[in-house]
Design a protein around this motif. Structure first.
Motif, mmCIF file in Angstrom:
data_model
loop_
_atom_site.group_PDB
_atom_site.id
_atom_site.type_symbol
_atom_site.label_atom_id
_atom_site.label_comp_id
_atom_site.label_asym_id
_atom_site.label_seq_id
_atom_site.Cartn_x
_atom_site.Cartn_y
_atom_site.Cartn_z
ATOM 1 N N PRO A 87 0.846 -1.205 0.000
ATOM 2 C CA PRO A 87 0.000 0.000 0.000
ATOM 3 C C PRO A 87 0.877 1.249 0.000
ATOM 4 N N PHE A 88 0.474 2.267 -0.759
ATOM 5 C CA PHE A 88 1.348 3.410 -0.974
ATOM 6 C C PHE A 88 0.571 4.730 -0.924
ATOM 7 N N VAL A 89 1.332 5.810 -0.803
ATOM 8 C CA VAL A 89 0.769 7.149 -0.863
ATOM 9 C C VAL A 89 1.771 8.035 -1.593
ATOM 10 N N LEU A 90 1.260 8.883 -2.470
ATOM 11 C CA LEU A 90 2.109 9.841 -3.179
ATOM 12 C C LEU A 90 2.571 10.908 -2.198
ATOM 13 N N LEU A 91 3.830 11.329 -2.312
ATOM 14 C CA LEU A 91 4.366 12.328 -1.386
ATOM 15 C C LEU A 91 3.485 13.573 -1.327
ATOM 16 N N ALA A 92 2.999 14.036 -2.460
ATOM 17 C CA ALA A 92 2.168 15.245 -2.491
ATOM 18 C C ALA A 92 0.882 15.083 -1.694
ATOM 19 N N GLN A 93 0.443 13.829 -1.489
ATOM 20 C CA GLN A 93 -0.811 13.569 -0.786
ATOM 21 C C GLN A 93 -0.589 13.079 0.644
ATOM 22 N N ALA A 94 0.653 12.935 1.040
ATOM 23 C CA ALA A 94 0.958 12.451 2.391
ATOM 24 C C ALA A 94 0.875 13.610 3.382
ATOM 25 N N PRO A 95 0.197 13.435 4.515
ATOM 26 C CA PRO A 95 0.089 14.525 5.492
ATOM 27 C C PRO A 95 1.410 14.758 6.213
ATOM 28 N N ALA A 96 1.588 15.977 6.702
ATOM 29 C CA ALA A 96 2.770 16.288 7.502
ATOM 30 C C ALA A 96 2.819 15.343 8.701
ATOM 31 N N GLY A 97 3.983 14.818 8.993
ATOM 32 C CA GLY A 97 4.159 13.876 10.092
ATOM 33 C C GLY A 97 4.068 12.426 9.672
ATOM 34 N N VAL A 101 5.065 8.972 8.471
ATOM 35 C CA VAL A 101 6.317 8.228 8.447
ATOM 36 C C VAL A 101 6.155 7.053 7.488
ATOM 37 N N GLY A 102 7.049 6.948 6.548
ATOM 38 C CA GLY A 102 6.949 5.862 5.587
ATOM 39 C C GLY A 102 8.291 5.548 4.949
ATOM 40 N N ARG A 103 8.313 4.434 4.263
ATOM 41 C CA ARG A 103 9.505 4.013 3.527
ATOM 42 C C ARG A 103 9.363 4.472 2.078
ATOM 43 N N VAL A 104 10.428 4.969 1.493
ATOM 44 C CA VAL A 104 10.396 5.357 0.081
ATOM 45 C C VAL A 104 10.252 4.093 -0.760
ATOM 46 N N LEU A 105 9.121 3.986 -1.450
ATOM 47 C CA LEU A 105 8.849 2.804 -2.257
ATOM 48 C C LEU A 105 9.304 2.971 -3.694
ATOM 49 N N ARG A 106 9.162 4.201 -4.196
ATOM 50 C CA ARG A 106 9.419 4.389 -5.627
ATOM 51 C C ARG A 106 9.718 5.847 -5.926
ATOM 52 N N VAL A 107 10.633 6.071 -6.866
ATOM 53 C CA VAL A 107 10.882 7.394 -7.417
ATOM 54 C C VAL A 107 10.729 7.279 -8.932
ATOM 55 N N SER A 108 9.858 8.069 -9.511
ATOM 56 C CA SER A 108 9.598 7.980 -10.942
ATOM 57 C C SER A 108 10.879 8.194 -11.740
ATOM 58 N N ASP A 109 11.045 7.401 -12.802
ATOM 59 C CA ASP A 109 12.230 7.538 -13.651
ATOM 60 C C ASP A 109 11.981 8.431 -14.856
ATOM 61 N N ARG A 110 10.868 9.146 -14.840
ATOM 62 C CA ARG A 110 10.509 9.983 -15.992
ATOM 63 C C ARG A 110 11.513 11.113 -16.220
ATOM 64 N N ASP A 111 12.048 11.679 -15.145
ATOM 65 C CA ASP A 111 12.900 12.864 -15.241
ATOM 66 C C ASP A 111 14.276 12.552 -14.652
ATOM 67 N N PRO A 112 15.294 12.296 -15.501
ATOM 68 C CA PRO A 112 16.631 11.979 -14.983
ATOM 69 C C PRO A 112 17.197 13.074 -14.075
ATOM 70 N N GLU A 113 16.904 14.331 -14.383
ATOM 71 C CA GLU A 113 17.412 15.425 -13.549
ATOM 72 C C GLU A 113 16.839 15.344 -12.142
ATOM 73 N N ASP A 145 5.124 14.839 -6.850
ATOM 74 C CA ASP A 145 4.375 13.970 -7.768
ATOM 75 C C ASP A 145 5.236 12.870 -8.355
ATOM 76 N N ALA A 146 6.415 12.636 -7.766
ATOM 77 C CA ALA A 146 7.321 11.638 -8.312
ATOM 78 C C ALA A 146 7.863 10.673 -7.281
ATOM 79 N N VAL A 147 7.514 10.881 -6.007
ATOM 80 C CA VAL A 147 8.001 10.021 -4.929
ATOM 81 C C VAL A 147 6.810 9.365 -4.246
ATOM 82 N N TRP A 148 6.875 8.047 -4.088
ATOM 83 C CA TRP A 148 5.815 7.301 -3.403
ATOM 84 C C TRP A 148 6.362 6.710 -2.116
ATOM 85 N N LEU A 149 5.537 6.779 -1.058
ATOM 86 C CA LEU A 149 5.918 6.256 0.249
ATOM 87 C C LEU A 149 4.973 5.138 0.648
ATOM 88 N N SER A 150 5.422 4.301 1.567
ATOM 89 C CA SER A 150 4.514 3.296 2.113
ATOM 90 C C SER A 150 3.397 4.005 2.889
#
Length: 211
Positions: A142-152, A154-166, A205-210
């Motif tokens: 189960p995951f949550v997008l960083l932009a939608q995660a509330p302040a506070g 705590v989660g593990r970084v599950l994924r970082v989109s590879d769309r933008d190398p920079e 919009d590019a980082v997903w957390l548990s």
């Protein structure tokens, strides 16, 4: 018959619903592929005739069971190759996508099986995307997008989109990696090892957390 063009369509449709539930529309598919809407409409009709997608005029597009299986197979190739390039050849995670795009159509099933075995049957690629197994099955927490995660949160970084190398380089430079446990300060700031780490605004919009 194998077709890189067909595979690109199926991969793009598959990708669209990996980390959210809304189906892709023809206009979104055209934008993702950088093609004219008329060309996409024609190809989607062909895919539907082959039983690879389900679609009604002007409506969203979904993979059929056969389309899902084929998409998972080519994505398995792509992600195993990315993992192989990082593990065996020292590629950085922002360098592997384009190489894998070429190699996924070139290597044999025998070589792919050898790569999978040598890597120890990995379940995730360097960006945290799930690698389908030989039957097309994936495990995804189960995951949550960083932009939608509330302040506070705590989660593990599950994924970082590879769309933008920079962006990948900026996330890496900040010390954030897949598997790191972080606390959300806001959509562009994470606390890692009790230190606040600022990320580019696009990271929301590019980082997903548990979840």
């Amino acid at each position: 018959m194998p077709s890189p063009a067909v595979d690109d369509y199926l991969k793009t449709i598959y990708h669209h619903t990996e980390w959210q539930s809304a189906r892709i529309t023809p206009s979104q598919l055209a934008a993702e592929l950088g093609l004219a809407p008329s060309s996409v409409t024609e190809m989607v009709q062909k895919l539907a005739a082959q039983g690879l997608v389900t679609h009604r005029p002007y409506g969203p597009i979904a993979l059929s069971d056969a389309g899902e299986k084929r998409a998972a197979a080519i994505i398995r190739r792509h992600r195993l190759i990315e993992t192989w390039l990082v593990s065996e050849f020292g590629y950085a995670w922002d360098e592997v996508h384009d190489e894998a795009e070429v190699l996924e159509h070139a290597i044999s099933d025998r070589l792919l099986e050898g790569i999978d075995e040598r890597l120890g049957r990995p379940r995730f690629d360097p960006h945290g995307d799930a690698i389908p197994d030989a039957s097309g099955h994936v495990d995804r927490a189960p995951f949550v997008l960083l932009a939608q995660a509330p302040a506070g949160h705590v989660g593990r970084v599950l994924r970082v989109s590879d769309r933008d190398p920079e962006l990948l380089r900026a996330v890496e430079a900040a010390g954030v990696s897949v598997g790191a446990v972080v606390t959300v300060a806001d959509a562009a700031t994470l606390r890692l090892d009790e230190v606040d780490v600022a990320l580019p605004a696009a990271a929301g919009d590019a980082v997903w957390l548990s979840a």
